[in-house]
Design a protein around this motif. Structure first.
Motif, PDB file in Angstrom:
ATOM      1  N   PRO A  79      -0.681  -4.128 -16.612  1.00 17.81           N
ATOM      2  CA  PRO A  79      -0.694  -4.941 -15.528  1.00 17.81           C
ATOM      3  C   PRO A  79       0.459  -4.265 -14.436  1.00 17.81           C
ATOM      4  O   PRO A  79       0.162  -4.325 -13.320  1.00 17.81           O
ATOM      5  N   LEU A  80       1.634  -3.677 -14.607  1.00 17.56           N
ATOM      6  CA  LEU A  80       2.204  -3.135 -13.820  1.00 17.56           C
ATOM      7  C   LEU A  80       1.516  -1.618 -13.226  1.00 17.56           C
ATOM      8  O   LEU A  80       1.710  -1.545 -12.021  1.00 17.56           O
ATOM      9  N   VAL A  81       1.002  -1.014 -14.009  1.00 17.90           N
ATOM     10  CA  VAL A  81       0.145   0.241 -13.569  1.00 17.90           C
ATOM     11  C   VAL A  81      -0.773  -0.318 -12.312  1.00 17.90           C
ATOM     12  O   VAL A  81      -0.818   0.387 -11.298  1.00 17.90           O
ATOM     13  N   GLU A  82      -1.599  -1.200 -12.642  1.00 17.52           N
ATOM     14  CA  GLU A  82      -2.494  -1.852 -11.756  1.00 17.52           C
ATOM     15  C   GLU A  82      -1.763  -2.177 -10.509  1.00 17.52           C
ATOM     16  O   GLU A  82      -2.447  -2.088  -9.639  1.00 17.52           O
ATOM     17  N   GLN A  83      -0.723  -2.954 -10.793  1.00 16.27           N
ATOM     18  CA  GLN A  83       0.119  -3.403  -9.325  1.00 16.27           C
ATOM     19  C   GLN A  83       0.528  -2.572  -8.642  1.00 16.27           C
ATOM     20  O   GLN A  83       0.325  -2.419  -7.364  1.00 16.27           O
ATOM     21  N   VAL A  84       0.978  -1.371  -9.099  1.00 17.88           N
ATOM     22  CA  VAL A  84       1.282  -0.221  -8.296  1.00 17.88           C
ATOM     23  C   VAL A  84       0.282   0.576  -7.778  1.00 17.88           C
ATOM     24  O   VAL A  84       0.399   0.782  -6.435  1.00 17.88           O
ATOM     25  N   ARG A  85      -0.813   0.711  -8.418  1.00 20.85           N
ATOM     26  CA  ARG A  85      -1.954   1.075  -7.834  1.00 20.85           C
ATOM     27  C   ARG A  85      -2.499   0.227  -6.552  1.00 20.85           C
ATOM     28  O   ARG A  85      -2.848   0.706  -5.570  1.00 20.85           O
ATOM     29  N   ALA A  86      -2.498  -1.038  -6.855  1.00 24.25           N
ATOM     30  CA  ALA A  86      -2.848  -1.767  -5.638  1.00 24.25           C
ATOM     31  C   ALA A  86      -1.926  -2.062  -4.476  1.00 24.25           C
ATOM     32  O   ALA A  86      -2.431  -2.225  -3.449  1.00 24.25           O
ATOM     33  N   ASP A  87      -0.557  -2.171  -4.728  1.00 28.32           N
ATOM     34  CA  ASP A  87       0.001  -2.276  -3.480  1.00 28.32           C
ATOM     35  C   ASP A  87       1.533  -1.962  -3.789  1.00 28.32           C
ATOM     36  O   ASP A  87       2.258  -2.811  -4.514  1.00 28.32           O
ATOM     37  N   LEU A  88       1.872  -0.804  -3.974  1.00 31.53           N
ATOM     38  CA  LEU A  88       3.303  -0.206  -4.164  1.00 31.53           C
ATOM     39  C   LEU A  88       4.414  -1.015  -3.830  1.00 31.53           C
ATOM     40  O   LEU A  88       5.061  -1.287  -4.513  1.00 31.53           O
ATOM     41  N   ASP A  89       4.226  -1.449  -2.318  1.00 36.72           N
ATOM     42  CA  ASP A  89       5.289  -2.279  -1.899  1.00 36.72           C
ATOM     43  C   ASP A  89       5.502  -3.455  -2.618  1.00 36.72           C
ATOM     44  O   ASP A  89       6.631  -4.034  -2.505  1.00 36.72           O
ATOM     45  N   ARG A  98      10.375   2.991  -6.857  1.00 34.84           N
ATOM     46  CA  ARG A  98       9.363   2.860  -5.548  1.00 34.84           C
ATOM     47  C   ARG A  98       9.812   4.097  -4.541  1.00 34.84           C
ATOM     48  O   ARG A  98       8.705   4.525  -3.918  1.00 34.84           O
ATOM     49  N   ALA A  99      10.724   4.334  -4.330  1.00 32.09           N
ATOM     50  CA  ALA A  99      11.001   5.567  -3.359  1.00 32.09           C
ATOM     51  C   ALA A  99      10.860   6.827  -3.846  1.00 32.09           C
ATOM     52  O   ALA A  99      10.053   7.532  -3.166  1.00 32.09           O
ATOM     53  N   LEU A 100      10.567   6.977  -5.095  1.00 32.57           N
ATOM     54  CA  LEU A 100      10.194   8.126  -5.656  1.00 32.57           C
ATOM     55  C   LEU A 100       8.688   7.992  -5.838  1.00 32.57           C
ATOM     56  O   LEU A 100       8.055   9.086  -5.245  1.00 32.57           O
ATOM     57  N   LEU A 101       7.798   7.057  -5.919  1.00 34.83           N
ATOM     58  CA  LEU A 101       6.493   6.908  -5.785  1.00 34.83           C
ATOM     59  C   LEU A 101       5.921   6.976  -4.263  1.00 34.83           C
ATOM     60  O   LEU A 101       5.180   7.739  -4.065  1.00 34.83           O
ATOM     61  N   ARG A 102       6.866   6.763  -3.409  1.00 34.84           N
ATOM     62  CA  ARG A 102       6.407   7.082  -1.760  1.00 34.84           C
ATOM     63  C   ARG A 102       6.566   8.567  -1.753  1.00 34.84           C
ATOM     64  O   ARG A 102       5.635   8.902  -1.018  1.00 34.84           O
ATOM     65  N   ILE A 103       7.605   8.996  -2.219  1.00 32.93           N
ATOM     66  CA  ILE A 103       7.686  10.648  -2.044  1.00 32.93           C
ATOM     67  C   ILE A 103       6.423  11.110  -2.734  1.00 32.93           C
ATOM     68  O   ILE A 103       5.630  12.224  -2.034  1.00 32.93           O
ATOM     69  N   ALA A 104       5.892  10.669  -3.883  1.00 31.42           N
ATOM     70  CA  ALA A 104       4.684  11.368  -4.453  1.00 31.42           C
ATOM     71  C   ALA A 104       3.369  11.149  -3.832  1.00 31.42           C
ATOM     72  O   ALA A 104       2.598  12.010  -3.425  1.00 31.42           O
TER      73      ALA A 104
END
Length: 184
Positions: A79-89, A98-104
């Motif tokens: 569920p977390l993986v899918e949430q990140v995929r759908a809407d990181l913010d 979250r800041a590192l994923l934005r860099i990625a």
């Protein structure tokens, strides 16, 4: 159907590693260092970065496999993986991640997209230089892996259970790959 004749029907990068085992070793070693060696980022967090970049690249095999690998190592699971995929913010991840994923995500678009402001924002959330470095390298490596897999039109299973089985192996033994000719 893959663009080249592969020696096995293994999906995604696994079939490509069977085709050219001499490249499998260094690529698996890179994945092992980036995703499994000791780090202040958990294995699940690093797999989530790989899955997120693979999702942005629309690489079905790499997203599905690394999503399963992340889910197997994160308490919140798929569920977390899918949430990140759908809407990181909106995803319920720690602010540093979250800041590192934005860099990625910026690396996925192009390395020069990453700004000093992005790095400063990650540092403000507690990210270390090593975590920023590894995030950029994971993102860059997965852009390469995604293009390798999709550029040769490898297959990707439809059944989520296939990825769950791969996840069990990766979580247990890591990225060691045994070419098809050496399998028991």
């Amino acid at each position: 159907m893959p663009h080249i004749s592969l020696p096995t029907d293994q999906p995604g990068i696994v079939g490509l590693f069977d085709f050219r085992p001499e490249t499998a070793g260094p690529l698996n070693a890179l994945a092992e260092v980036l995703l499994r060696q000791e780090s202040t980022l958990t294995r699940g967090e690093r797999e989530l970065i790989a899955a997120y970049v693979s999702s942005l690249n629309s690489c079905r095999f790499c997203f599905s496999s690394h999503a399963a690998f992340a889910a197997a190592q994160l308490p919140e699971g798929m569920p977390l993986v899918e949430q990140v995929r759908a809407d990181l913010d909106a995803a319920p991840v720690p602010s540093k991640l979250r800041a590192l994923l934005r860099i990625a995500g910026k690396v996925q678009r192009g390395g020069r997209e990453v700004t000093e402001e992005d790095v400063r924002a990650a540092r403000a959330e507690g990210a270390t230089d090593l975590e920023v470095h590894d995030t950029v390298l994971i993102a860059a490596a997965f852009c390469m892996f995604n293009r390798y897999v999709d550029g040769l039109a490898t297959s990707a299973p439809d059944d989520p259970e296939a990825y769950a089985a791969m996840a069990e192996q990766i979580v247990t033994t890591g990225y060691a790959h045994v070419p098809a000719g050496l399998r028991g």
